[in-house]
Design a protein around this motif. Structure first.
Motif, PDB file in Angstrom:
ATOM      1  N   VAL A  41      -1.991  -9.266  -3.409  1.00  0.00           N
ATOM      2  CA  VAL A  41      -1.215  -9.192  -4.504  1.00  0.00           C
ATOM      3  C   VAL A  41      -1.984  -9.228  -5.940  1.00  0.00           C
ATOM      4  O   VAL A  41      -1.751  -8.585  -6.972  1.00  0.00           O
ATOM      5  CB  VAL A  41      -0.245 -10.587  -4.678  1.00  0.00           C
ATOM      6  N   SER A  42      -3.060 -10.005  -5.783  1.00  0.00           N
ATOM      7  CA  SER A  42      -4.002  -9.898  -7.071  1.00  0.00           C
ATOM      8  C   SER A  42      -4.608  -8.657  -7.523  1.00  0.00           C
ATOM      9  O   SER A  42      -4.538  -8.298  -8.584  1.00  0.00           O
ATOM     10  CB  SER A  42      -5.036 -10.715  -6.962  1.00  0.00           C
ATOM     11  N   LYS A  43      -5.029  -7.831  -6.535  1.00  0.00           N
ATOM     12  CA  LYS A  43      -5.528  -6.402  -6.656  1.00  0.00           C
ATOM     13  C   LYS A  43      -4.365  -5.657  -7.083  1.00  0.00           C
ATOM     14  O   LYS A  43      -4.529  -4.896  -8.265  1.00  0.00           O
ATOM     15  CB  LYS A  43      -6.253  -5.874  -5.325  1.00  0.00           C
ATOM     16  N   ALA A  44      -3.182  -5.889  -6.415  1.00  0.00           N
ATOM     17  CA  ALA A  44      -2.109  -4.896  -7.084  1.00  0.00           C
ATOM     18  C   ALA A  44      -1.806  -5.189  -8.386  1.00  0.00           C
ATOM     19  O   ALA A  44      -1.406  -4.349  -9.187  1.00  0.00           O
ATOM     20  CB  ALA A  44      -0.967  -5.234  -6.036  1.00  0.00           C
ATOM     21  N   ARG A  74      -4.232  -3.385 -10.711  1.00  0.00           N
ATOM     22  CA  ARG A  74      -3.565  -1.837 -10.970  1.00  0.00           C
ATOM     23  C   ARG A  74      -2.861  -2.110 -11.743  1.00  0.00           C
ATOM     24  O   ARG A  74      -2.842  -0.938 -12.572  1.00  0.00           O
ATOM     25  CB  ARG A  74      -3.698  -1.519  -9.545  1.00  0.00           C
ATOM     26  N   ARG A  75      -1.759  -2.953 -11.728  1.00  0.00           N
ATOM     27  CA  ARG A  75      -0.519  -2.733 -12.552  1.00  0.00           C
ATOM     28  C   ARG A  75      -1.103  -2.953 -14.053  1.00  0.00           C
ATOM     29  O   ARG A  75      -0.558  -2.072 -14.788  1.00  0.00           O
ATOM     30  CB  ARG A  75       0.563  -3.829 -11.984  1.00  0.00           C
ATOM     31  N   ASP A  76      -1.777  -3.776 -14.152  1.00  0.00           N
ATOM     32  CA  ASP A  76      -2.376  -4.333 -15.694  1.00  0.00           C
ATOM     33  C   ASP A  76      -2.954  -3.310 -16.096  1.00  0.00           C
ATOM     34  O   ASP A  76      -2.651  -2.874 -17.456  1.00  0.00           O
ATOM     35  CB  ASP A  76      -3.104  -5.504 -15.525  1.00  0.00           C
ATOM     36  N   GLU A  80       0.890  -1.182   0.035  1.00  0.00           N
ATOM     37  CA  GLU A  80       0.126  -0.208  -0.032  1.00  0.00           C
ATOM     38  C   GLU A  80       0.817   1.065  -0.041  1.00  0.00           C
ATOM     39  O   GLU A  80       0.564   2.236  -0.507  1.00  0.00           O
ATOM     40  CB  GLU A  80      -0.929   0.028   1.208  1.00  0.00           C
ATOM     41  N   ASP A  81       1.961   1.064   0.764  1.00  0.00           N
ATOM     42  CA  ASP A  81       2.860   2.385   0.829  1.00  0.00           C
ATOM     43  C   ASP A  81       3.463   2.571  -0.694  1.00  0.00           C
ATOM     44  O   ASP A  81       3.565   3.830  -1.288  1.00  0.00           O
ATOM     45  CB  ASP A  81       4.034   2.023   1.601  1.00  0.00           C
ATOM     46  N   VAL A  82       3.761   1.472  -1.282  1.00  0.00           N
ATOM     47  CA  VAL A  82       4.232   1.535  -2.792  1.00  0.00           C
ATOM     48  C   VAL A  82       3.462   2.357  -3.541  1.00  0.00           C
ATOM     49  O   VAL A  82       3.526   3.293  -4.464  1.00  0.00           O
ATOM     50  CB  VAL A  82       5.052   0.357  -3.448  1.00  0.00           C
ATOM     51  N   ASN A  83       1.962   1.514  -3.462  1.00  0.00           N
ATOM     52  CA  ASN A  83       1.111   2.193  -4.474  1.00  0.00           C
ATOM     53  C   ASN A  83       0.794   3.466  -4.083  1.00  0.00           C
ATOM     54  O   ASN A  83       0.419   4.217  -5.367  1.00  0.00           O
ATOM     55  CB  ASN A  83      -0.211   1.226  -4.181  1.00  0.00           C
ATOM     56  N   GLU A  93       9.581  -1.777  -9.014  1.00  0.00           N
ATOM     57  CA  GLU A  93       9.482  -1.476  -7.467  1.00  0.00           C
ATOM     58  C   GLU A  93       8.040  -2.304  -7.011  1.00  0.00           C
ATOM     59  O   GLU A  93       8.252  -2.885  -5.928  1.00  0.00           O
ATOM     60  CB  GLU A  93       9.144   0.096  -7.203  1.00  0.00           C
ATOM     61  N   LEU A  94       7.053  -2.351  -7.889  1.00  0.00           N
ATOM     62  CA  LEU A  94       5.999  -3.540  -7.344  1.00  0.00           C
ATOM     63  C   LEU A  94       6.331  -4.825  -7.360  1.00  0.00           C
ATOM     64  O   LEU A  94       6.004  -5.324  -6.313  1.00  0.00           O
ATOM     65  CB  LEU A  94       4.911  -3.214  -8.536  1.00  0.00           C
ATOM     66  N   GLN A  95       7.106  -5.377  -8.255  1.00  0.00           N
ATOM     67  CA  GLN A  95       7.504  -6.557  -8.185  1.00  0.00           C
ATOM     68  C   GLN A  95       8.448  -7.006  -7.031  1.00  0.00           C
ATOM     69  O   GLN A  95       8.444  -7.843  -6.195  1.00  0.00           O
ATOM     70  CB  GLN A  95       8.385  -6.936  -9.293  1.00  0.00           C
ATOM     71  N   ALA A  96       9.474  -6.093  -6.693  1.00  0.00           N
ATOM     72  CA  ALA A  96      10.341  -6.222  -5.633  1.00  0.00           C
ATOM     73  C   ALA A  96       9.439  -6.257  -4.093  1.00  0.00           C
ATOM     74  O   ALA A  96       9.795  -6.921  -3.354  1.00  0.00           O
ATOM     75  CB  ALA A  96      11.336  -5.133  -5.599  1.00  0.00           C
ATOM     76  N   ALA A  97       8.561  -5.170  -4.162  1.00  0.00           N
ATOM     77  CA  ALA A  97       7.666  -5.077  -2.959  1.00  0.00           C
ATOM     78  C   ALA A  97       6.941  -6.289  -2.649  1.00  0.00           C
ATOM     79  O   ALA A  97       6.666  -6.673  -1.701  1.00  0.00           O
ATOM     80  CB  ALA A  97       6.839  -3.849  -3.148  1.00  0.00           C
ATOM     81  N   GLU A  98       6.296  -6.911  -3.739  1.00  0.00           N
ATOM     82  CA  GLU A  98       5.342  -8.073  -3.768  1.00  0.00           C
ATOM     83  C   GLU A  98       6.544  -9.401  -3.119  1.00  0.00           C
ATOM     84  O   GLU A  98       5.882 -10.053  -2.036  1.00  0.00           O
ATOM     85  CB  GLU A  98       4.846  -8.441  -5.004  1.00  0.00           C
TER      86      GLU A  98
END
Length: 319
Positions: free
Chosen positions: A128-131, A134-136, A21-24, A74-79
């Motif tokens: 992760v699925s929601k993230a 959003r990324r897609d 959530e911080d990253v998003n 960054e999202l890949q690393a955070a997940e």
């Protein structure tokens, strides 16, 4: 903030204690900031300059592409970091209990632990699925923007340049008068050379450029009271003061300063000939009609050269 080519492992180390959530949240803020920056660039970009507009669109696409790529890393690393932290946290208590139990009870506990761990991981998988969704979505939007920009660039390249459009319009007006363009060098003296050329083909005395400049400056000084109210500073837009007025006159005489309406008025009055200035749009500008006779006909070009406006002379067709 990580660069686009920063290894994924380094990103994971930096993001290990940051939630998705911080990253998003930070990504949303950065997207808003980038949009504000792009709006500012667009506002300041010349509207009628195709080349500048093309450069702006390319810069915009580059900035958006770089940001999307960095956000993806960054999202890949955070997940990955969040998943690893959850796994370690869930396994540590169970390992301590397993050391105190028999093999049979340990096996039963392990089965229960596996079930609990699977249950605990479900919310993480959902997050992760929601993230991912959003990324897609952002990636689809970025691809759509890139496609729109590419289409606009292709459209701009196919359109005639402002210079070509202006030249076609001027040529149409000249053709109706049975005259054509006579090109004058672009050296700052184009107005004076265009007038000299017109004087020559009309069989009138044609002073040199330096003589025309000197007489123009003398006329402006002699008519300061009526002309200064139309003379403004090129940087501030304010009316010229006395010192600036004299600098203006000195520039007419001693430099290749470009001439405009005031210089045209001075040339027409001191030579006592009418001058007609044709341009692509609008009616011709006529000066000195009170002197009678055939006017000197010159052309004004706004887009002929990138450095600024330009004057050409004219010739009879076939002349």
């Amino acid at each position: 903030m990580a660069s686009d080519d920063q290894p994924l492992g380094e990103l994971e180390a930096r993001l290990g204690e940051i939630t998705l959530e911080d990253v998003n949240s930070r990504h949303r803020r950065e997207r808003k900031e980038l949009q504000a920056k792009l709006q500012a660039l667009k506002k300041n970009a010349p509207k009628n300059d195709k080349k500048k507009r093309k450069e702006f669109l390319e810069q915009m696409a580059q900035l958006e592409g770089e940001m999307e790529q960095r956000h993806k890393l960054e999202l890949q690393a955070a997940e990955k970091a969040a998943a690893m932290a959850a796994t370690i946290k869930a396994s540590e208590p169970q390992e301590a209990v397993d050391q105190q139990k028999s093999p049979e009870s340990a096996q039963n506990q392990e089965d229960e632990h596996d079930h609990e761990q699977e249950h605990e991981q479900q919310p993480m998988q959902q997050r992760v699925s929601k993230a991912q969704k959003r990324r897609d979505k952002k990636e689809r939007e970025a691809r759509k923007r890139e496609e729109e920009i590419r289409e606009e660039l292709e459209h701009a390249e196919k359109q005639p340049s402002a210079k070509l459009i202006e030249l076609q319009q001027i040529n149409e007006k000249l053709a109706s008068r049975q005259v054509m363009i006579h090109r004058i060098p672009s050296d700052g003296d184009c107005l004076y050379n265009a007038v000299r050329h017109q004087l020559t083909i009309h069989g009138l005395p044609s002073p040199s450029v330096s003589e025309l400049r000197l007489e123009t400056a003398n006329y402006v000084r002699a008519h300061k009271d009526t002309l200064i109210c139309y003379m403004t500073h090129q940087d501030t837009g304010d009316l010229l003061n006395d010192a600036q007025f004299e600098e203006y006159c000195q520039a007419i005489t001693n430099t290749h300063a470009w001439g405009g309406h005031i210089e045209l008025k001075a040339l027409s009055s001191m030579l006592r000939v009418p001058i007609e200035v044709l341009q692509a749009e609008g009616a011709p500008t006529k000066l000195g009609e009170e002197f009678g006779g055939a006017p000197l006909v010159i052309c004004y070009h706004r887009h002929m050269y990138q450095l600024g406006e330009h004057y050409n002379s004219t010739l009879p067709l076939g002349g």
